[in-house]
Design an enzyme around this catalytic site. Sequence first.
Site, PDB file in Angstrom:
ATOM      1  N   PHE A  72       0.852  -1.184   0.000  1.00 52.70           N
ATOM      2  CA  PHE A  72       0.000   0.000   0.000  1.00 52.70           C
ATOM      3  C   PHE A  72       0.890   1.237   0.000  1.00 52.70           C
ATOM      4  CE2 PHE A  72      -4.079  -1.920   2.091  1.00 52.70           C
ATOM      5  CZ  PHE A  72      -4.350  -2.588   0.902  1.00 52.70           C
ATOM      6  N   ASP A  73       0.996   1.860  -1.161  1.00 48.09           N
ATOM      7  CA  ASP A  73       1.874   3.008  -1.347  1.00 48.09           C
ATOM      8  C   ASP A  73       1.275   4.266  -0.711  1.00 48.09           C
ATOM      9  OD1 ASP A  73       4.065   4.515  -2.805  1.00 48.09           O
ATOM     10  OD2 ASP A  73       2.294   5.423  -3.741  1.00 48.09           O
ATOM     11  N   ALA A  74       2.128   5.004   0.024  1.00 43.53           N
ATOM     12  CA  ALA A  74       1.737   6.308   0.584  1.00 43.53           C
ATOM     13  C   ALA A  74       0.407   6.241   1.328  1.00 43.53           C
ATOM     14  CB  ALA A  74       1.675   7.359  -0.525  1.00 43.53           C
TER      15      ALA A  74
END
Length: 579
Positions: free
Chosen positions: A233-235
């Site tokens: 889960f990016d950013a």
Amino acid sequence: MKHISDSEHTINKRINKLYPPEIAERAVNSIIDLIFKYKQRIISKEYHLSEKDIILITYGDQVNRHHEASLQTLKEFMDKHLKGVINSIHILPFYPSSSDDGFSVVSYNAVDPRMGSWREIEQIAGDYRLMVDGVINHVSQFSDWFKAYLANDRYFQDYFIEVDPSIDLSMVTRPRATPLLSEFTDEQGKIRHIWTTFSKDQVDLNYKSHRVLRNVLDSLFYYIEKGATLIRFDAIAFIWKELGTTCVHLPQTHELIQLMREVLHEVAPEVIIITETNVPHHENVSYFGSGADEAQMVYNFALPPLLVHSILTGNTRTLTSWAKTLTLPSNKVCFFNFTASHDGIGLRPVKDILSDEEVVNLVERVKGHGGLVSYRAEADGSQSPYELNCSYIDALSDPNEEDTIRFKRMLLAQATVLVMPGVPGIYFHSLVGSRNYHEGVKHSGINRAINREKYNMDWLEEELSTQGTLAKRMLDSYKRLISIRINEEAFNPFGKFEFLDLDDRIFAIDQQCCGDVERVVALHNFSEEVVTCILPENIKGSLSDILTSNCTIANSEAFKDRREITLEPYQIMWLKGKI
């Protein structure tokens, strides 16, 4: 077992925490439909992390050959050099994108045709455990969703966040020095001020729309169907926005992650969620949740800058002190350990670990090694260093130093990551000792390009087949360390561990296998001095260095009398024995 439509089901409860009743009901029904859809298409296979799990971090077009899909070339490289050594691969965003090397996603459910197709992705997933990016905080301004929004399509009007620019947004935590709101003109000529946390080309999604949630989950399920077993889960820390707050780490953010994990696990409980939150360490570890409901792995962001600091100062006092604070809420979660990634070396994670003076010294040392610095905006309008942009091997050594020293320091850092409690992640460039790519920065104007060079496959093969090159020395030595690591149960991500205070120049970990039968005491000399240290009395019996197959350590007089161990400058010892 309660059905999701039951108000007491945890998925139902979470949805009702995020949405008002009339929207929550629609959200529940759409998620039930989604789960039913993918249960017909995904075959779940049980999997448990072990010492054998090593994850290569790479771009899909990291290696290229003319007239060949780069994903096919990447698999060829993996099969030739890493099969049987590295079992997992994190392919950075391989979707069509308009900027940021893949992180401005134009279409979630497509593969960039310049890299190949889903066929190549599925082939890789057939031989390696596949980790993919959920770039779900934002989409490209050129995505169909945002184009439909600007075309005033009613279905998409709540997909994005429009804010009156006169509203005070000074409380919002900023990871960049760019404006929080960006101007766009819709088809009717109206100017829209849209929330863009990272850049104008990365338009934040509005998760207050249950349709956004549903369609994002649809894409995540699609990745699992195509073979993904780990999802990053990016950013994710910035995903939920509430005016009048910092808009980072909000309770709704944690609730949303827990909801998405639970929905995905309804179909594929073996899928591992990894959260990427480049923030101070105490904030980062909050994404473990209770240890059973949120991320199963969290990026250990404080580790990369602390390793650089420790090697450059020849002192491990701060590193050891911090490591001793590493606790986990359960035996079902662990850290994702790494040194380098496609981004820079984050400095926010060491806030309150390193002093301001130590951070300034670290910044200046890395700049002296040819590195660059990226900044973030503070609430008072000032800017502070956000990350160091530098290849990891160059961060550790002055350009004028000999390759012998450069190699030893780099291998020391990588060996430390391999024995840290958790799962190791290895950036492609660390594997082959890549240097600073200043030409990429000059060409793109982006600091992070310094650590994102792409290689011609034939050129790289020549480097790796030539005796004495830095690339060959790094790859051969790295593979040897990994080969030893993956065959030692003491390095299981969920085993017992203790960090030892032996000497301010030594970083030492006592790791024990889950069955309390064997241990490995890993010693790393971070200095350019010969260091003698004494092992604790509770480490008894015969010890042998599994890196050198030296079985005489426990038989030396110094060891018998005083449990004394001597390490050469930058030497690594992994001492195996019975508990």
